[in-house]
Motif scaffolding. Structure first.
Motif, short mmCIF file in Angstrom:
data_model
loop_
_atom_site.label_atom_id
_atom_site.label_comp_id
_atom_site.label_asym_id
_atom_site.label_seq_id
_atom_site.Cartn_x
_atom_site.Cartn_y
_atom_site.Cartn_z
N TRP A 122 2.75 9.39 -3.69
CA TRP A 122 1.91 8.19 -3.74
C TRP A 122 2.76 6.95 -3.92
CZ3 TRP A 122 -3.54 7.71 -6.17
CH2 TRP A 122 -4.40 8.63 -5.58
N TYR A 123 3.69 6.99 -4.85
CA TYR A 123 4.51 5.81 -5.13
C TYR A 123 5.33 5.42 -3.90
CZ TYR A 123 7.94 2.72 -7.26
OH TYR A 123 8.74 1.65 -7.54
N ILE A 124 5.96 6.41 -3.26
CA ILE A 124 6.79 6.13 -2.08
C ILE A 124 5.92 5.63 -0.93
CG2 ILE A 124 8.25 7.20 -0.32
CD1 ILE A 124 9.24 9.13 -2.53
N ASN A 125 4.79 6.31 -0.69
CA ASN A 125 3.92 5.95 0.43
C ASN A 125 3.29 4.58 0.25
OD1 ASN A 125 4.52 8.47 1.41
ND2 ASN A 125 2.56 9.39 0.81
N VAL A 126 2.78 4.32 -0.95
CA VAL A 126 2.11 3.05 -1.21
C VAL A 126 3.11 1.90 -1.16
CG1 VAL A 126 0.90 1.72 -2.97
CG2 VAL A 126 0.19 4.04 -2.50
N SER A 127 4.33 2.13 -1.65
CA SER A 127 5.37 1.10 -1.56
C SER A 127 5.64 0.75 -0.11
CB SER A 127 6.65 1.59 -2.23
OG SER A 127 6.47 1.82 -3.61
N GLU A 128 5.71 1.78 0.73
CA GLU A 128 5.93 1.55 2.16
C GLU A 128 4.74 0.82 2.79
OE1 GLU A 128 6.30 4.15 6.28
OE2 GLU A 128 7.00 5.03 4.40
N PHE A 129 3.52 1.22 2.40
CA PHE A 129 2.32 0.63 3.00
C PHE A 129 2.21 -0.86 2.70
CE2 PHE A 129 -2.13 -0.65 2.42
CZ PHE A 129 -2.61 -0.47 3.71
N ILE A 130 2.39 -1.25 1.43
CA ILE A 130 2.22 -2.67 1.11
C ILE A 130 3.36 -3.50 1.66
CG2 ILE A 130 0.86 -2.12 -0.96
CD1 ILE A 130 3.33 -3.00 -2.59
N SER A 131 4.56 -2.88 1.77
CA SER A 131 5.69 -3.61 2.35
C SER A 131 5.48 -3.84 3.85
CB SER A 131 6.99 -2.84 2.10
OG SER A 131 8.08 -3.46 2.73
N LYS A 132 5.06 -2.79 4.53
CA LYS A 132 4.84 -2.88 5.98
C LYS A 132 3.73 -3.85 6.31
CE LYS A 132 3.60 0.02 9.95
NZ LYS A 132 3.25 1.39 10.39
N ASN A 133 2.69 -3.87 5.48
CA ASN A 133 1.53 -4.72 5.75
C ASN A 133 1.57 -6.03 4.98
OD1 ASN A 133 -0.51 -2.95 7.45
ND2 ASN A 133 0.38 -1.59 5.91
N THR A 134 2.71 -6.34 4.35
CA THR A 134 2.94 -7.57 3.58
C THR A 134 1.78 -7.88 2.64
OG1 THR A 134 2.08 -8.95 5.39
CG2 THR A 134 4.46 -8.57 5.32
N ILE A 135 1.48 -6.90 1.79
CA ILE A 135 0.40 -7.04 0.80
C ILE A 135 1.02 -7.34 -0.56
CG2 ILE A 135 -1.48 -5.83 -0.41
CD1 ILE A 135 -1.85 -4.16 2.14
N CYS A 136 0.50 -8.30 -1.26
CA CYS A 136 0.97 -8.62 -2.61
C CYS A 136 0.47 -7.54 -3.56
CB CYS A 136 0.45 -9.99 -3.04
SG CYS A 136 0.83 -10.39 -4.77
N PRO A 137 1.36 -6.86 -4.30
CA PRO A 137 0.94 -5.81 -5.22
C PRO A 137 0.30 -6.34 -6.50
CG PRO A 137 3.29 -6.12 -5.39
CD PRO A 137 2.82 -7.03 -4.28
N VAL A 138 0.19 -7.66 -6.62
CA VAL A 138 -0.44 -8.26 -7.81
C VAL A 138 -1.87 -8.70 -7.49
CG1 VAL A 138 -0.29 -10.04 -9.59
CG2 VAL A 138 1.80 -9.01 -8.68
N CYS A 139 -1.99 -9.63 -6.54
CA CYS A 139 -3.33 -10.14 -6.19
C CYS A 139 -3.99 -9.34 -5.07
CB CYS A 139 -3.26 -11.60 -5.81
SG CYS A 139 -2.32 -11.93 -4.29
N ARG A 140 -3.21 -8.45 -4.39
CA ARG A 140 -3.67 -7.54 -3.35
C ARG A 140 -4.12 -8.26 -2.08
NH1 ARG A 140 -8.11 -4.43 -6.27
NH2 ARG A 140 -7.94 -6.04 -7.86
#
Length: 373
Positions: free
Chosen positions: A51-69
């Protein structure tokens, strides 16, 4: 009945020994104990490491802020949190969902289902991101299958009299090639930028090896396990270690020559301010009470050597931890972390003072056990 442990194996999420009666997770990349499986979720994966590896890749690829989403626009300034997740510059690093998720590994006595209600929203958000990652991966897989099917159909037109290619050597060659160009962590193609570790020469994506070191807390090679450095300990950050000298000599030591601005005894003053417990402590996110401690060493060659080792251990956050004080009976306070100190200049060993003929030998062994020699 004695508990049986799986020899030399521990859960890669909580780092606790695997009990022999437990079944390992169906994850093929990580060894996960039953307690650390993420159950009752809509995702295919139940592995928190994945989950950690996949989600890190997902938000990076889709340029999603991990704070405000929200999506990070190209013209917006960004900042990096403690674990190098990129977020909007106007958002606080302390609100990073991925950092909060990785801190859940410190709840070693609780399963994901038993986490407090105020923490479960972190799991819900990561569940949503993991599900979207899996959906994108499935779309990519379906496209690949469609391509292969079209290729297979074109092969049907080949003349049966054509020479048959021997497949054994071809398969071996393909396997070797795939191993040489794939990142062992994410299994994607190893294109630039990538990092090759200096000793073992194993290579990984820059982002993958950084996430591995940050999430595992270990400066080791994920492939062979070679140790490249000492791990940070549970001691809270932002402490101070101040060295002064006093004129009172320690019983049991002859006085050696020292500088004019020194004295026969080294006095160490540790100051650890109060704060909030981190991911390596028992109750992440909860407050702890700081401390001020003094300790003493002889100002001779051996004492100075021990002082150097203590400085290294302090900088790596191994001198103190957070727990229950045996003397005061208080919990969530800063206490010693298995490296004994002399907190009195007299009174003998029973009063944590001098004389104690074997103390310097013992403390050097305690430091060596933590990697300081």
């Amino acid at each position: 009945m004695a508990t049986n442990y799986v020899q030399n194996q521990s859960c890669q999420w909580c780092n606790q020994p695997l009990i022999g009666s437990q079944k390992l997770s169906n994850c093929t990349n990580h060894i996960i104990c039953n307690k650390c499986k993420i159950n009752n979720r809509s995702c295919q994966s139940a592995c928190p490491c994945c989950w950690y590896i996949n989600v890190s890749e997902f938000i990076s690829k889709n340029t999603i802020c991990p704070v405000c989403r929200s999506n990070i626009k190209s013209n917006v300034e960004t900042s990096d949190c403690y674990h190098q997740h990129k977020h909007c510059a106007c958002c606080s690093s302390s609100g990073c969902i991925l950092c909060k998720f990785i801190q859940l590994r410190s709840w070693v006595n609780s399963s994901f289902d038993d986490l407090p209600m105020d923490i479960k929203p972190i799991l819900v958000i990561c569940d949503d991101w993991e599900k979207k990652f899996e959906e994108e991966l499935q779309l990519k897989t379906n496209s690949l299958i469609g391509f292969c099917e079209r290729q297979d159909s074109s092969f049907m037109d080949i003349d049966e009299s054509s020479p048959v290619v021997q497949s054994s050597n071809l398969l071996k060659s393909n396997t070797q090639t795939m191993e040489s160009i794939n990142c062992p962590i994410c299994l994607d193609e190893l294109g630039p930028p990538y990092t090759t570790l200096s000793i073992c020469q194993h290579s990984f994506h820059d982002s993958c090896i950084k996430q591995w070191i940050q999430s595992s807390g270990k400066q080791t090679c994920p492939t062979c396990g070679y140790i490249y450095g000492l791990n940070k300990g549970p001691q809270p950050p932002h402490g101070q270690m101040i060295i002064t000298y006093i004129s009172t000599p320690l019983s049991g030591f002859s006085i050696e020559q020292y500088a004019s601005n020194e004295g026969p005894t080294i006095e160490i003053t540790y100051t650890i301010p109060s704060g909030i417990q981190g991911p390596l402590n028992s109750y992440p996110g909860q407050p702890y009470t700081g401390t001020v401690r003094k300790a003493y060493l002889p100002n001779n060659s051996e004492g100075k050597y021990v002082l150097q080792l203590l400085r290294k251990a302090f900088d790596d956050q191994h001198i103190f931890t957070i727990g229950k004080s045996a003397t005061r009976g208080l919990d969530n306070v800063v206490i010693w972390n298995d490296i004994h100190h002399k907190t009195n200049i007299s009174g003998g060993a029973e009063h944590f003072g001098y004389p104690d003929p074997t103390y310097l030998l013992r403390v050097r062994q305690e430091l060596a056990d933590k990697g300081y020699k």
